[in-house]
Design a protein around this motif. Structure first.
Motif, PDB file in Angstrom:
ATOM      1  N   PRO A  42      -7.317  -2.200  -0.992  1.00  9.71           N
ATOM      2  CA  PRO A  42      -8.508  -1.376  -1.236  1.00  9.71           C
ATOM      3  C   PRO A  42      -8.275  -0.274  -2.271  1.00  9.71           C
ATOM      4  CG  PRO A  42      -8.021  -1.558   1.126  1.00  9.71           C
ATOM      5  CD  PRO A  42      -6.876  -2.173   0.405  1.00  9.71           C
ATOM      6  N   THR A  97     -10.283   2.217  -2.821  1.00  7.45           N
ATOM      7  CA  THR A  97     -10.674   3.500  -2.228  1.00  7.45           C
ATOM      8  C   THR A  97      -9.482   4.153  -1.517  1.00  7.45           C
ATOM      9  OG1 THR A  97     -12.887   2.609  -1.978  1.00  7.45           O
ATOM     10  CG2 THR A  97     -12.362   4.560  -0.658  1.00  7.45           C
ATOM     11  N   GLU A  98      -8.665   3.325  -0.853  1.00  7.12           N
ATOM     12  CA  GLU A  98      -7.503   3.867  -0.130  1.00  7.12           C
ATOM     13  C   GLU A  98      -6.421   4.331  -1.107  1.00  7.12           C
ATOM     14  OE1 GLU A  98      -6.394   1.276   3.102  1.00  7.12           O
ATOM     15  OE2 GLU A  98      -4.521   2.373   3.422  1.00  7.12           O
ATOM     16  N   GLY A 150     -13.777   2.003  -6.814  1.00  8.52           N
ATOM     17  CA  GLY A 150     -13.610   2.572  -5.478  1.00  8.52           C
ATOM     18  C   GLY A 150     -14.889   3.308  -5.125  1.00  8.52           C
ATOM     19  N   SER A 154       0.475   3.929  -2.915  1.00  7.14           N
ATOM     20  CA  SER A 154      -0.008   5.279  -2.580  1.00  7.14           C
ATOM     21  C   SER A 154       0.983   6.336  -3.058  1.00  7.14           C
ATOM     22  CB  SER A 154      -0.212   5.426  -1.076  1.00  7.14           C
ATOM     23  OG  SER A 154      -1.255   4.597  -0.671  1.00  7.14           O
ATOM     24  N   ASP A 162     -15.461  -3.251  -3.802  1.00  8.23           N
ATOM     25  CA  ASP A 162     -14.162  -3.012  -3.185  1.00  8.23           C
ATOM     26  C   ASP A 162     -14.109  -3.586  -1.766  1.00  8.23           C
ATOM     27  OD1 ASP A 162     -11.618  -2.028  -2.821  1.00  8.23           O
ATOM     28  OD2 ASP A 162     -12.239   0.054  -2.493  1.00  8.23           O
ATOM     29  N   THR A 170      -3.397  -8.901   3.713  1.00  8.89           N
ATOM     30  CA  THR A 170      -4.478  -7.937   3.451  1.00  8.89           C
ATOM     31  C   THR A 170      -5.826  -8.517   3.884  1.00  8.89           C
ATOM     32  OG1 THR A 170      -3.256  -7.061   1.581  1.00  8.89           O
ATOM     33  CG2 THR A 170      -5.592  -6.543   1.647  1.00  8.89           C
ATOM     34  N   MET A 199       0.818  -1.223   0.000  1.00 10.73           N
ATOM     35  CA  MET A 199       0.000   0.000   0.000  1.00 10.73           C
ATOM     36  C   MET A 199       0.849   1.269   0.000  1.00 10.73           C
ATOM     37  SD  MET A 199      -2.864   1.426  -0.216  1.00 10.73           S
ATOM     38  CE  MET A 199      -4.323   0.509   0.172  1.00 10.73           C
ATOM     39  N   ARG A 200       1.941   1.267   0.756  1.00  9.29           N
ATOM     40  CA  ARG A 200       2.768   2.487   0.815  1.00  9.29           C
ATOM     41  C   ARG A 200       3.341   2.811  -0.562  1.00  9.29           C
ATOM     42  NH1 ARG A 200       7.842   3.168   1.048  1.00  9.29           N
ATOM     43  NH2 ARG A 200       8.254   0.969   1.452  1.00  9.29           N
ATOM     44  N   ALA A 249      -7.443   7.601  -2.514  1.00  4.96           N
ATOM     45  CA  ALA A 249      -7.348   8.721  -1.567  1.00  4.96           C
ATOM     46  C   ALA A 249      -5.985   9.407  -1.630  1.00  4.96           C
ATOM     47  CB  ALA A 249      -7.627   8.223  -0.149  1.00  4.96           C
TER      48      ALA A 249
END
Ligand SMILES: CC(=O)CC(=O)SCCNC(=O)CCNC(=O)[C@H](O)C(C)(C)COP(=O)(O)OP(=O)(O)OC[C@H]1O[C@@H](n2cnc3c(N)ncnc32)[C@H](O)[C@@H]1OP(=O)(O)O
Ligand SMILES: NC(=O)C1=CN([C@@H]2O[C@H](COP(=O)(O)OP(=O)(O)OC[C@H]3O[C@@H](n4cnc5c(N)ncnc54)[C@H](OP(=O)(O)O)[C@@H]3O)[C@@H](O)[C@H]2O)C=CC1
Length: 283
Positions: free
Chosen positions: A122, A124-125, A156, A98, A183, A246, A94-95, A128
């Motif tokens: 996710p 959605t994340e 998402g 993102s 999601d 996850t 994720m990091r 973001a």
């Protein structure tokens, strides 16, 4: 919206397959990775796949050359500045995703869709991290990409309808079949597949059977094309572990705890086929 130019981030087994199918469908492709040696490895994989098609008489040499000519190699993210869609297929973290999406949001043109091939994280994340969550979507290809028909398409929370429609049409243009899912951790594919693989690893860990026996049972008994441990090696044991983590974290349910043997193999660098050793040895 017409998709004419695509950028694929990550030139590993998924990224190179995703780049190949887009170039085969006539689009211009930028294949990006952190280092020149990784994009060259991706190019070698695509060249090998296409050469096999030529050898089998399904493609002319000139066609192969045209397809490869549509692919530009890149180690510079600013090449996202003139693409219509970015499909991210970097590592399942994720990091990292993102950070990539935050940067791509700054570089890619305003109309560009930012898609991720994440196998469990996710949407959605990830969205973001950008200022365009309505243009972020999950476009989950299956391995090996040139062969497998499915694209799991994940909206998402904020994904716009027209973005979904563009990705659905794009999947069909690639001769794939899109299936829409919501999601949730692991979506549908890996929520079902990965606990089976994890359970297969537990049967080895607990001494119930050897990897060969487990795979034979599932191939001969259930008509699976590959046994679960061969499939785990094929997917990559690191990716399998990240997906289980996850699921475990996302649902907070111990039924998704990764098998300690899976963790041990990943710590040892036994990542499966791509590293030469996993449940089996390669070469
Ligand atoms: C983890 C995630 O997030 C989601 C996932 O992707 S989970 C993984 C999903 N994938 C699977 O479950 C794959 C299961 N395995 C299979 O379906 C099959 O074993 C397989 C398609 C990989 C190979 O099929 P096979 O019949 O055993 O072998 P083989 O005859 O060598 O190959 C069949 C075809 O696939 C092609 N192929 C095989 N491996 C390939 C690869 N890595 N790249 C490109 N093409 C490949 C072959 O060239 C061959 O093509 P033709 O029929 O056109 O000649
Ligand atoms: N394997 C599978 O069966 C499937 C995987 N996926 C998903 O696809 C993604 C990629 O998986 P896969 O291709 O198997 O993995 P690989 O390990 O084969 O390839 C990942 C590639 O991305 C590169 N990379 C890592 N970080 C970055 C970054 N910040 N910018 C650009 N490139 C980067 C890696 O370089 P380096 O080697 O230096 O780390 C590597 O070359 C993951 O999210 C995975 O969950 C989805 C469907 C199926």
């Amino acid at each position: 919206m017409d998709i004419n130019k695509v950028m694929v981030i990550g030139a590993g087994q998924m990224g190179s397959g995703i780049a190949q199918v887009h170039a085969m469908a006539g689009m211009k492709v930028v294949l990006h990775d952190l280092k020149e040696e990784f994009v060259q490895r991706g190019l070698a994989q695509m060249t090998k796949n296409l050469s096999r098609q030529v050898e089998k008489g399904r493609m002319r040499e000139a066609e192969k050359t045209e397809i490869l000519d549509r692919i530009q190699l890149s180690t510079d993210l600013t090449h996202a500045s003139d693409v219509d869609i970015v499909i991210e297929a970097a590592v399942e973290n994720m990091r990292i995703k993102s950070e990539l999406f935050a940067k791509l949001d700054q570089i890619a043109p305003a109309h560009a869709i930012l898609a991720t091939n994440t196998s469990s994280l996710p949407i959605t994340e990830i969205a973001a991290a950008t200022n365009r969550p309505e243009k972020v979507i999950g476009m989950h290809f299956m391995n090996p990409v040139p062969v497998m028909k499915l694209v799991e398409v994940i909206r998402g929370l904020a994904t716009a309808d027209e973005v979904y429609e563009v990705v659905e049409a794009l999947s069909r243009k690639l001769q794939k079949i899109p299936v829409e899912v919501n999601d949730f951790p692991g979506f549908v594919s890996n929520r079902i597949l990965m606990p089976m693989i994890n359970e297969a690893i537990f049967t080895v860990y607990e001494g119930v059977a050897t990897p060969e026996a487990v795979d034979e049972v599932m191939k001969l008994g259930m008509n699976h094309p590959m046994g679960p441990l061969t499939l785990a090696d094929f997917i990559g044991l690191d990716t399998c572990l990240y997906i289980m983590e996850t699921l475990h974290e996302g649902f907070g349910d111990d039924k998704y705890r990764p098998c300690p043997l899976l963790r041990k193999y990943v710590k040892a660098g036994w990542l499966g086929k791509k590293s030469g050793r996993g449940f089996y040895q390669y070469e």
